[in-house]
Design an enzyme around this catalytic site. Structure first.
Site, PDB file in Angstrom:
ATOM      1  N   GLY A 267      32.741  28.792  61.660  1.00  0.00           N
ATOM      2  CA  GLY A 267      32.503  28.139  62.856  1.00  0.00           C
ATOM      3  C   GLY A 267      32.665  26.662  62.434  1.00  0.00           C
ATOM      4  N   SER A 268      33.114  26.736  60.862  1.00  0.00           N
ATOM      5  CA  SER A 268      33.201  24.648  60.558  1.00  0.00           C
ATOM      6  C   SER A 268      35.341  25.120  60.793  1.00  0.00           C
ATOM      7  CB  SER A 268      32.903  23.762  59.751  1.00  0.00           C
ATOM      8  OG  SER A 268      31.537  23.933  59.568  1.00  0.00           O
TER       9      SER A 268
ATOM     10  N   SER B 183      30.962  21.460  56.877  1.00  0.00           N
ATOM     11  CA  SER B 183      30.237  22.159  57.085  1.00  0.00           C
ATOM     12  C   SER B 183      29.269  21.719  57.382  1.00  0.00           C
ATOM     13  CB  SER B 183      30.037  22.145  54.752  1.00  0.00           C
ATOM     14  OG  SER B 183      28.924  22.106  55.108  1.00  0.00           O
TER      15      SER B 183
ATOM     16  N   SER C 115      25.950  22.485  57.165  1.00  0.00           N
ATOM     17  CA  SER C 115      24.844  22.661  56.943  1.00  0.00           C
ATOM     18  C   SER C 115      25.048  21.601  55.534  1.00  0.00           C
ATOM     19  CB  SER C 115      24.271  23.841  55.874  1.00  0.00           C
ATOM     20  OG  SER C 115      25.738  24.420  54.754  1.00  0.00           O
TER      21      SER C 115
ATOM     22  N   THR D 194      28.160  24.027  52.255  1.00  0.00           N
ATOM     23  CA  THR D 194      29.033  25.491  51.286  1.00  0.00           C
ATOM     24  C   THR D 194      29.861  25.166  50.352  1.00  0.00           C
ATOM     25  OG1 THR D 194      29.144  25.613  54.410  1.00  0.00           O
ATOM     26  CG2 THR D 194      30.613  26.854  53.024  1.00  0.00           C
TER      27      THR D 194
ATOM     28  N   ARG E 141      27.362  28.618  63.666  1.00  0.00           N
ATOM     29  CA  ARG E 141      28.536  29.011  64.506  1.00  0.00           C
ATOM     30  C   ARG E 141      27.573  28.472  66.369  1.00  0.00           C
ATOM     31  NH1 ARG E 141      24.798  33.033  63.276  1.00  0.00           N
ATOM     32  NH2 ARG E 141      23.863  34.316  64.717  1.00  0.00           N
TER      33      ARG E 141
ATOM     34  N   GLU F 272      29.122  38.281  64.196  1.00  0.00           N
ATOM     35  CA  GLU F 272      27.578  37.554  64.187  1.00  0.00           C
ATOM     36  C   GLU F 272      26.799  37.305  65.147  1.00  0.00           C
ATOM     37  OE1 GLU F 272      27.651  33.474  61.065  1.00  0.00           O
ATOM     38  OE2 GLU F 272      30.053  33.786  62.267  1.00  0.00           O
TER      39      GLU F 272
ATOM     40  N   HIS G  44      54.980  42.616  66.211  1.00  0.00           N
ATOM     41  CA  HIS G  44      56.507  43.604  65.830  1.00  0.00           C
ATOM     42  C   HIS G  44      55.797  43.800  64.115  1.00  0.00           C
ATOM     43  CE1 HIS G  44      59.103  40.505  66.313  1.00  0.00           C
ATOM     44  NE2 HIS G  44      57.941  39.698  67.257  1.00  0.00           N
TER      45      HIS G  44
ATOM     46  N   LYS H  86      24.503  34.679  49.308  1.00  0.00           N
ATOM     47  CA  LYS H  86      24.639  33.609  48.860  1.00  0.00           C
ATOM     48  C   LYS H  86      23.123  34.109  47.504  1.00  0.00           C
ATOM     49  CE  LYS H  86      25.089  30.429  52.482  1.00  0.00           C
ATOM     50  NZ  LYS H  86      24.640  30.183  53.573  1.00  0.00           N
TER      51      LYS H  86
END
Lengths: 361, 361
Positions: free
Chosen positions: A59-60, A101, A103, A106, A153, A238, A254, A348
């Site tokens: 989302g960033s 970021s 938070s 990241t 987000r 998400e 294409h 994470k």
């Protein structure tokens, strides 16, 4: 469906963290966030950068895509979006790096920030704080402090509009006040037709969620709507916890158009949504129409949507809001809470565990 | 399956235009095409460009992606890929624009060429001829003439390696001779295990095609393998006539991994193929492994592949060759001729018809 989606209370039965509230707040944030970006105090030396690199993820990063698409025909400075560790080798003292970021923690973005420092780049941090905020402040770089509590987000207004404001202040972008205001008005107007109180028959977000329920979602968009198509895809991932992909026009003409035949089961398991911006680019309009015709020939029933608004930014935000609500209702149809993202938490933790090695017995 | 895929003759029953021959010729083209690019006569003023923009679509554009990924940590000049009409506003006299179109008649690329001329950019055309060749020659710009008859996607060696050679000549890229040679050797070596005579049990391309048959193909790749993942996707579209998508690591860890749950039917209709390059980037290795674990938790059986070769280019081309053969065998399993692309022919005719307006009654 596990809930009554025709009232806010009904929706919140599956949405205890109140994603609904975030969706309702969104349009009113555009102008204040843009103005706040313009007011950020920046060193005079930050003007006349050779390139702008927006370093971020999810989302960033997508805010960088929106900016690049919005400005691509009126900005003399290339805007790159970098979704990875480190930075490309061209980043140097004349490069403006916006490390973004929500938070501030990241790991890819922290790696980009560190690389930007070593490269002597001009750096701005865009974050609520975290490690990025600490490192940037300690080193004396400007920090745009996001003051909004939400899943990243749902904080798109704060990754996008401050960035636009900063670029206006640096004269990379023109004054966008009128476009930002129109975008806010168009987005607020759309709220009236997508909010829970509007039943499925007159609510395009609910109707589309119904059509997509049980299907893999594929979103097509070209030009300024390519990042919007990407936003739809990530919001379905998400919020709705569903498979989704996006493709860009004219490129998909294409290759992707040749692939509508196999497997035949895709007719029942894939829904294509085409994002259009009628009148903005005649070639893209025509290509979207012919692509829809090819899909119908292959037995698909694509949904073609039209952005509303006069300015490009308003059109982008109109379809962004529609996609956000679509993904919200699709979450409810799937019977899932739109807010938690357990696989990202698992990932994470697992990456951290591997870095630390096996714990002693 | 309609044919015996264990012999070249059997394959050619569904492949009268001999895509098989193109696949077999591919590895031997790398070095000659690179050398030919280096020998192209260029104005001295083309050195020291501020940016490189590769303007093209499909199999031409992806060569730009390969170059950008290959050089991203060793090239001081930003390389942009532009898949659209026109050009971004930053393109100017200090920009090198490589207009790349196999046929020379791609309308987006012709539009980019015209815009580049008006912007006073440094232009090189990369084409077999067509309208692009005519316009570039008439205006006195250097033209790299592709002398190879094939569907554009099967001429990848001629969109990619001359471009690398040109960038080496302009000192944007280093001397890549050793990497190009290793890539050719690795690709040629792989031919022995993917050619028709190798039965499914010892042929990774056939085994993978069997696993993908009846499914939507999703390819993951990060860093230098992101464009390779895109190549797999487009080859499945065009050769196998099938639905396919690609996603990039680490970005997909921020959204796609949350979407493995719905619709439940995706467990039987989606196959994820992960492209890895063990040892090249520890973070990406770990992320690919954990992503595969998340897929397995969601009931999927992803196939994780490992690139071979010492140099980055060799690893990219190793997996490129594997993907090309995979898409070829998947076409045979689908019972389709890999060469024709009727939807693209329909699209071109339909766009031309619309531009000309309704014919008189």
């Amino acid at each position: 469906m596990a809930v009554d989606w025709n009232s806010a209370e009904g929706c919140r039965a599956l949405d205890p963290a109140d994603m609904l509230g975030r969706l309702l707040e969104f349009p009113a944030q555009f102008r204040p966030a843009y103005d706040a970006g313009r007011r950020l105090s920046l060193p005079a030396g930050y003007k006349h950068s050779r390139q702008v690199v927006v370093a971020g993820m999810g989302g960033s990063a997508i805010a960088g895509d929106y900016v690049a698409a919005l400005l691509r025909d009126r900005c003399r400075v290339p805007v790159f979006v970098w979704r990875d560790y480190g930075l490309p080798a061209f980043a140097g003292p004349d490069t403006l790096v916006v490390a973004s970021s929500y938070s501030g923690n990241t790991e890819e973005t922290l790696s980009a920030f560190d690389r930007a420092r070593r490269a002597g780049a001009r750096i701005i941090a865009l974050t609520t704080g975290g490690e990025l905020g600490r490192r940037a402040e300690a080193a004396g770089y400007p920090v745009f402090k996001i003051d909004y509590q939400a899943p990243p987000r749902a904080a798109l207004a704060y990754s996008l509009f401050p960035l636009l404001g900063i670029l206006t202040a640096l004269e990379v972008a023109p004054d966008l006040t009128a476009e930002v205001d129109e975008a806010g008005a168009v987005a607020a107007g759309l709220l009236e037709t997508v909010r829970p109180e509007r039943p499925e028959g007159s609510n395009p977000a609910k109707a589309l969620a119904r059509a997509a329920h049980g299907r893999v979602v594929v979103v097509y968009g070209g030009g300024s709507l390519e990042p919007v198509a990407r936003r739809w895809k990530t919001q379905v991932n998400e919020n709705s916890k569903g498979w989704a992909f996006f493709e860009a026009l004219p490129e998909l003409n294409h290759n992707a158009v040749v692939g509508f035949t196999y497997p035949p089961a895709a007719r029942d398991t894939v829904l294509v949504i085409g994002l259009g911006s009628p009148g903005e680019a005649a070639e893209l309009d025509a290509r979207l129409e012919v692509t829809a015709e090819l899909l119908r020939q292959a037995g698909h029933e694509p949904r073609i949507l039209a952005a509303r608004g006069n300015s490009r930014l308003a059109r982008m935000m109109h379809l962004t809001v529609l996609g956000d609500w679509f993904s919200y209702y699709l979450a409810l149809l799937n019977g899932v809470d739109p807010t938690p993202v357990p696989p990202i938490d698992f990932l994470k933790a697992e990456l951290a565990r591997r870095r630390e090695g096996p714990s002693p017995a």
